[in-house]
Design an enzyme around this catalytic site. Structure first.
Site, PDB file in Angstrom:
ATOM      1  N   ASN A  57       0.825  -1.211   0.000  1.00 21.51           N
ATOM      2  CA  ASN A  57       0.000   0.000   0.000  1.00 21.51           C
ATOM      3  C   ASN A  57       0.854   1.254   0.000  1.00 21.51           C
ATOM      4  OD1 ASN A  57      -1.959  -1.874   0.204  1.00 21.51           O
ATOM      5  ND2 ASN A  57      -2.492  -1.458   2.320  1.00 21.51           N
TER       6      ASN A  57
ATOM      7  N   ASP B 163      -0.657   4.202   0.961  1.00 20.44           N
ATOM      8  CA  ASP B 163      -1.510   5.191   1.637  1.00 20.44           C
ATOM      9  C   ASP B 163      -0.957   5.762   2.932  1.00 20.44           C
ATOM     10  OD1 ASP B 163      -1.997   3.104   3.534  1.00 20.44           O
ATOM     11  OD2 ASP B 163      -3.797   2.460   2.467  1.00 20.44           O
TER      12      ASP B 163
ATOM     13  N   HIS C 168       5.724  -0.608  -2.845  1.00 22.07           N
ATOM     14  CA  HIS C 168       5.248   0.170  -3.999  1.00 22.07           C
ATOM     15  C   HIS C 168       5.310   1.678  -3.778  1.00 22.07           C
ATOM     16  CE1 HIS C 168       2.838  -3.650  -5.319  1.00 22.07           C
ATOM     17  NE2 HIS C 168       4.123  -3.748  -5.571  1.00 22.07           N
TER      18      HIS C 168
ATOM     19  N   ASN D 276      -8.224 -12.823   4.709  1.00 20.74           N
ATOM     20  CA  ASN D 276      -8.811 -12.194   3.521  1.00 20.74           C
ATOM     21  C   ASN D 276     -10.317 -12.452   3.564  1.00 20.74           C
ATOM     22  OD1 ASN D 276      -9.493 -11.537   0.666  1.00 20.74           O
ATOM     23  ND2 ASN D 276      -7.272 -11.560   0.389  1.00 20.74           N
TER      24      ASN D 276
ATOM     25  N   ALA E 175     -10.119  -8.049   7.940  1.00 21.71           N
ATOM     26  CA  ALA E 175      -8.863  -7.930   8.696  1.00 21.71           C
ATOM     27  C   ALA E 175      -9.070  -7.143   9.984  1.00 21.71           C
ATOM     28  CB  ALA E 175      -7.810  -7.247   7.822  1.00 21.71           C
TER      29      ALA E 175
END
Ligand code: OAD
Length: 241
Positions: A105, A107, A122, A215, A233
């Site tokens: 993520n 964010d 990433h 998940n 989660a």
């Protein structure tokens, strides 16, 4: 919520006895905070084409369009907060000697929840990188100026990894080390289709770690995981504490 082989209590016990724990997260960990995931029926990639917005070619072609998309995501994110899943992960880190969080993520919500040892595979949407001098800087402007420029005059881009780009060698090496050396790896909220992130759990398993997946649905990893807990989660992770 179910796992055929192990209960939450079993995993809690394993966690308590683990010296090295690695957690890999994907968009699903942030879903309960209100961050859109990428795949699935309401996923970002249903409404946007990655090749128009998340490739170096797209940025070269239309930097304004790409920045507008990142600006709108930054605006959304600026209003969102970590959820109990993020906080549970930060709490696990405090209790384990050797802990690594690998996230796909961008964010920044794990940091807001208090996680410290993070590998952002990433990149991070709150950083910018200059195409001319290469300087990377934090930038929390909301909205951000379109187009943003560096003090050297170069065009800034989001410091994230786009399709067709390589992950940083350093991040990748650290992620491999953390996967190869953990006693238990949790894989949380990722569809497990983007490599190399998707291969980390298999490395961990090959080296003898237990792999536990959380998940809301089964994924390509489910068949190889030691346990899969189906559910949110933010509801399952706090039960491990
Ligand atoms: P995806 O959107 O592919 O997958 C999100 C996963 O989260 C799915 O498997 C969902 O079932 C699961 N999920 C959704 N809500 C959940 C919840 N509340 N609790 C637990 N799980 C939940 O996102 P990623 O796997 O992160 O790459 O995608 C990987 C990469 O593909 C991203 O980092 C991004 C994207 O293209 C780049 O931008 C380079």
């Amino acid at each position: 919520m179910q796992s055929i082989k192990y209960s939450i209590q079993d995993i809690k016990e394993r966690l308590r006895n683990s010296k090295a724990v690695t957690i890999l997260t994907g968009a699903g960990i942030s879903a309960e905070s209100g961050v859109p995931i990428f795949r699935g029926k309401n996923g970002l990639w249903k409404n946007f084409r990655p090749e128009d917005l998340a490739t170096p070619e797209a940025f070269k072609r239309e930097p304004g369009l790409v920045w507008e998309w990142y600006d709108s995501r930054r605006q959304t994110l600026s209003r969102l907060k970590p959820n109990p899943g993020h906080f549970a992960i930060a709490e696990i880190e405090k209790r384990v000697k050797d802990f690594t969080l690998i996230t796909q993520n961008v964010d920044g919500l794990h940091q807001l929840a208090g996680s410290k040892n993070i590998i952002e595979l990433h990149g991070n949407i709150w950083r910018v990188r200059c195409l001319t001098c290469g300087k990377v800087a934090e930038n929390r402007d909301v909205p951000i100026k379109i187009l943003p420029f560096c003090e050297c005059g170069g065009l800034l881009r989001p410091d994230v990894v786009w399709f067709g780009e390589m992950l940083s060698d350093d991040n990748l090496t650290r992620a491999f080390v953390a996967s190869d050396n953990c006693d238990i790896m949790f894989v949380i909220g990722t569809s497990g289709v983007v490599h190399p992130a998707a291969s980390l759990a298999l490395r961990a398993k090959d080296e003898g770690a237990s792999v536990v997946e959380i998940n809301i649905e089964n994924t390509p990893l489910t068949a190889s995981a030691d346990a899969t807990f189906l559910g949110k989660a933010g509801e399952i992770l706090p039960q491990l504490l």
